[in-house]
Design a protein around this motif. Sequence first.
Motif, PDB file in Angstrom:
ATOM      1  N   GLU A 131       0.790  -1.296   0.142  1.00 40.28           N
ATOM      2  CA  GLU A 131      -0.155   0.040  -0.170  1.00 40.28           C
ATOM      3  C   GLU A 131       0.852   1.128   0.062  1.00 40.28           C
ATOM      4  N   ALA A 132       1.887   1.242   0.756  1.00 40.14           N
ATOM      5  CA  ALA A 132       2.978   2.329   0.905  1.00 40.14           C
ATOM      6  C   ALA A 132       3.457   2.734  -0.528  1.00 40.14           C
ATOM      7  N   ALA A 133       3.840   1.415  -1.151  1.00 39.83           N
ATOM      8  CA  ALA A 133       4.592   1.645  -2.421  1.00 39.83           C
ATOM      9  C   ALA A 133       3.568   2.176  -3.434  1.00 39.83           C
ATOM     10  N   ARG A 134       2.257   1.777  -3.668  1.00 38.89           N
ATOM     11  CA  ARG A 134       1.493   2.141  -4.383  1.00 38.89           C
ATOM     12  C   ARG A 134       1.158   3.563  -4.287  1.00 38.89           C
ATOM     13  N   ALA A 135       1.033   4.062  -2.981  1.00 34.84           N
ATOM     14  CA  ALA A 135       0.728   5.427  -2.551  1.00 34.84           C
ATOM     15  C   ALA A 135       1.999   6.493  -3.113  1.00 34.84           C
ATOM     16  N   ALA A 136       3.091   5.833  -3.181  1.00 30.91           N
ATOM     17  CA  ALA A 136       4.287   6.501  -3.327  1.00 30.91           C
ATOM     18  C   ALA A 136       4.658   6.472  -4.798  1.00 30.91           C
ATOM     19  N   GLY A 137       3.828   5.528  -5.568  1.00 29.06           N
ATOM     20  CA  GLY A 137       4.202   5.437  -7.144  1.00 29.06           C
ATOM     21  C   GLY A 137       5.382   4.675  -6.973  1.00 29.06           C
ATOM     22  N   ALA A 138       5.809   3.824  -6.138  1.00 28.78           N
ATOM     23  CA  ALA A 138       7.024   3.117  -6.180  1.00 28.78           C
ATOM     24  C   ALA A 138       6.782   1.835  -6.625  1.00 28.78           C
ATOM     25  N   GLN A 139       7.750   0.916  -7.452  1.00 28.78           N
ATOM     26  CA  GLN A 139       7.496  -0.441  -7.875  1.00 28.78           C
ATOM     27  C   GLN A 139       8.425  -1.292  -6.794  1.00 28.78           C
ATOM     28  N   VAL A 140       7.570  -2.492  -6.165  1.00 27.82           N
ATOM     29  CA  VAL A 140       8.388  -3.435  -5.287  1.00 27.82           C
ATOM     30  C   VAL A 140       8.876  -4.377  -6.204  1.00 27.82           C
ATOM     31  N   ARG A 141      10.043  -4.761  -5.928  1.00 25.59           N
ATOM     32  CA  ARG A 141      10.656  -5.856  -6.809  1.00 25.59           C
ATOM     33  C   ARG A 141      10.435  -6.947  -5.788  1.00 25.59           C
ATOM     34  N   SER A 142      10.827  -6.888  -4.447  1.00 21.72           N
ATOM     35  CA  SER A 142      10.489  -8.247  -3.849  1.00 21.72           C
ATOM     36  C   SER A 142      10.373  -7.634  -2.226  1.00 21.72           C
ATOM     37  N   TYR A 143       9.694  -8.584  -1.152  1.00 23.99           N
ATOM     38  CA  TYR A 143       9.695  -8.340   0.114  1.00 23.99           C
ATOM     39  C   TYR A 143       9.642  -9.385   0.612  1.00 23.99           C
ATOM     40  N   GLN A 144      10.420  -9.676   1.815  1.00 27.91           N
ATOM     41  CA  GLN A 144      10.501 -11.049   2.733  1.00 27.91           C
ATOM     42  C   GLN A 144      10.613 -10.670   4.360  1.00 27.91           C
ATOM     43  N   VAL A 145      10.541 -11.715   4.989  1.00 29.84           N
ATOM     44  CA  VAL A 145      10.784 -11.767   6.426  1.00 29.84           C
ATOM     45  C   VAL A 145      12.274 -11.575   6.555  1.00 29.84           C
ATOM     46  N   ALA A 146      12.810 -10.473   7.265  1.00 26.90           N
ATOM     47  CA  ALA A 146      14.333 -10.486   7.418  1.00 26.90           C
ATOM     48  C   ALA A 146      14.785 -11.531   8.258  1.00 26.90           C
ATOM     49  N   THR A 147      16.371 -11.778   8.049  1.00 30.15           N
ATOM     50  CA  THR A 147      17.067 -12.775   8.923  1.00 30.15           C
ATOM     51  C   THR A 147      18.285 -12.228   8.957  1.00 30.15           C
ATOM     52  N   ARG A 148      19.061 -12.596   9.735  1.00 25.79           N
ATOM     53  CA  ARG A 148      20.391 -12.173   9.755  1.00 25.79           C
ATOM     54  C   ARG A 148      21.246 -13.518   9.364  1.00 25.79           C
ATOM     55  N   SER A 149      22.606 -13.353   9.181  1.00 23.82           N
ATOM     56  CA  SER A 149      23.469 -14.515   8.741  1.00 23.82           C
ATOM     57  C   SER A 149      23.766 -15.252  10.003  1.00 23.82           C
ATOM     58  N   LEU A 150      24.115 -16.229   9.736  1.00 23.17           N
ATOM     59  CA  LEU A 150      24.862 -16.918  10.881  1.00 23.17           C
ATOM     60  C   LEU A 150      26.113 -16.593  11.441  1.00 23.17           C
ATOM     61  N   GLU A 151      26.751 -15.775  10.388  1.00 22.94           N
ATOM     62  CA  GLU A 151      27.863 -15.014  10.909  1.00 22.94           C
ATOM     63  C   GLU A 151      27.573 -13.754  11.653  1.00 22.94           C
ATOM     64  N   ASP A 152      26.609 -13.105  11.475  1.00 22.57           N
ATOM     65  CA  ASP A 152      26.193 -12.178  12.335  1.00 22.57           C
ATOM     66  C   ASP A 152      25.812 -12.563  13.795  1.00 22.57           C
ATOM     67  N   ALA A 153      25.241 -13.913  13.858  1.00 24.97           N
ATOM     68  CA  ALA A 153      24.847 -14.345  15.190  1.00 24.97           C
ATOM     69  C   ALA A 153      25.923 -14.769  15.837  1.00 24.97           C
ATOM     70  N   PHE A 154      27.013 -15.397  15.238  1.00 23.00           N
ATOM     71  CA  PHE A 154      28.265 -15.968  15.798  1.00 23.00           C
ATOM     72  C   PHE A 154      28.930 -14.778  16.426  1.00 23.00           C
ATOM     73  N   LEU A 155      29.077 -13.593  15.623  1.00 23.70           N
ATOM     74  CA  LEU A 155      29.807 -12.585  16.182  1.00 23.70           C
ATOM     75  C   LEU A 155      29.288 -11.684  17.369  1.00 23.70           C
ATOM     76  N   GLU A 156      27.788 -11.796  17.295  1.00 21.20           N
ATOM     77  CA  GLU A 156      27.199 -11.443  18.286  1.00 21.20           C
ATOM     78  C   GLU A 156      27.421 -12.052  19.426  1.00 21.20           C
ATOM     79  N   ALA A 157      27.581 -13.536  19.594  1.00 18.65           N
ATOM     80  CA  ALA A 157      27.761 -14.233  20.515  1.00 18.65           C
ATOM     81  C   ALA A 157      29.103 -14.297  21.181  1.00 18.65           C
ATOM     82  N   ILE A 158      30.111 -14.014  20.287  1.00 14.82           N
ATOM     83  CA  ILE A 158      31.541 -13.832  20.963  1.00 14.82           C
ATOM     84  C   ILE A 158      32.096 -12.352  21.404  1.00 14.82           C
ATOM     85  N   ARG A 159      31.026 -11.202  21.011  1.00 17.05           N
ATOM     86  CA  ARG A 159      31.349 -10.018  21.544  1.00 17.05           C
ATOM     87  C   ARG A 159      31.312  -9.887  23.039  1.00 17.05           C
TER      88      ARG A 159
END
Length: 304
Positions: free
Chosen positions: A276-304
């Motif tokens: 709806e936001a894209a339609r109102a703004a006149g923007a074209q959506v190529r894709s959308y999906q639930v975001a996840t982080r990489s295992l590397e990000d999770a690993f680095l967070e664990a050892i910080r």
Amino acid sequence: MAVADLRNLSVQYGSFLALNDFTCAFPEGCVGLLGPNGAGKTTLIKTLLGFVDPAQGTGTVMGADITRERREVRRRVGYMPEQDCHFPGLSGVGFVAYAGELAGLPSNQALRRAHEVLEYCGLGEARYRNVETYSTGMKQRIKLAQALVHGPRLLLLDEPTNGLDPKGREEMLDLVRDISHGKGVNVIVCSHLLKDIERTCDEVVVVFQGQLRRQGNIRDLKRLEGVPMDVELKEASADFVTELLRRQMLLIHQDSNHYRVQSDQAPDQSGRMILEAARAAGAQVRSYQVATRSLEDAFLEAIR
């Protein structure tokens, strides 16, 4: 049942504390053991096998005590070390059969099993060649074969793709995946290659400075708090951001035409709001999906 259960385990080399009050229960299935160099991963494996005496604490592997029942532990466990472990002058089948006898198999049964596991590991045609003539990839495979020959209930694999080219690495990972998910053998994979862990394992254990820092299912570790959505537009649009804010959606991050947004709605409702936001703004959506982080990000967070 936990395949390995360690309680308040400490291992010391002189004044250096390699494992510090380490408590962890390794679940059944395929588990990745992660940690930077010097974190205590190798010490942990050696302790599981009974090669190192803990200064304090207790532990069991497949129900056998790691200090009082070491021979039983090694009978139930197969170990693929990082370094080469073959004996010069032995053929492939002779080496694997000898490993089977060391694990307690009668000689005729060990020889039969050696032929079977060499075929399974892709070394059937090279079984009568001396192991020292093998390539790096073949030596990795025969290390896996000798770990499998006695039919263990648990495999400990230390850097199984070490030194392999891309094709050999993919083939080794396929074998590990088949062993753990197709043959029903429990596997603990120690590796610094996060992509290998993600490809083969369901759970991870993160070790840092001799302590357990994180443990859990890979999907859960990669999940972000809330329900953030990753959106890609055909072109960047300031009006799109404005329309998101009007719909009570928070812009977390923007990189050119890529956006990470969040709302307090369920993913399907958030998706409708994005469209709806894209339609109102006149923007074209190529894709959308639930975001996840990489295992590397999770690993680095664990050892910080």
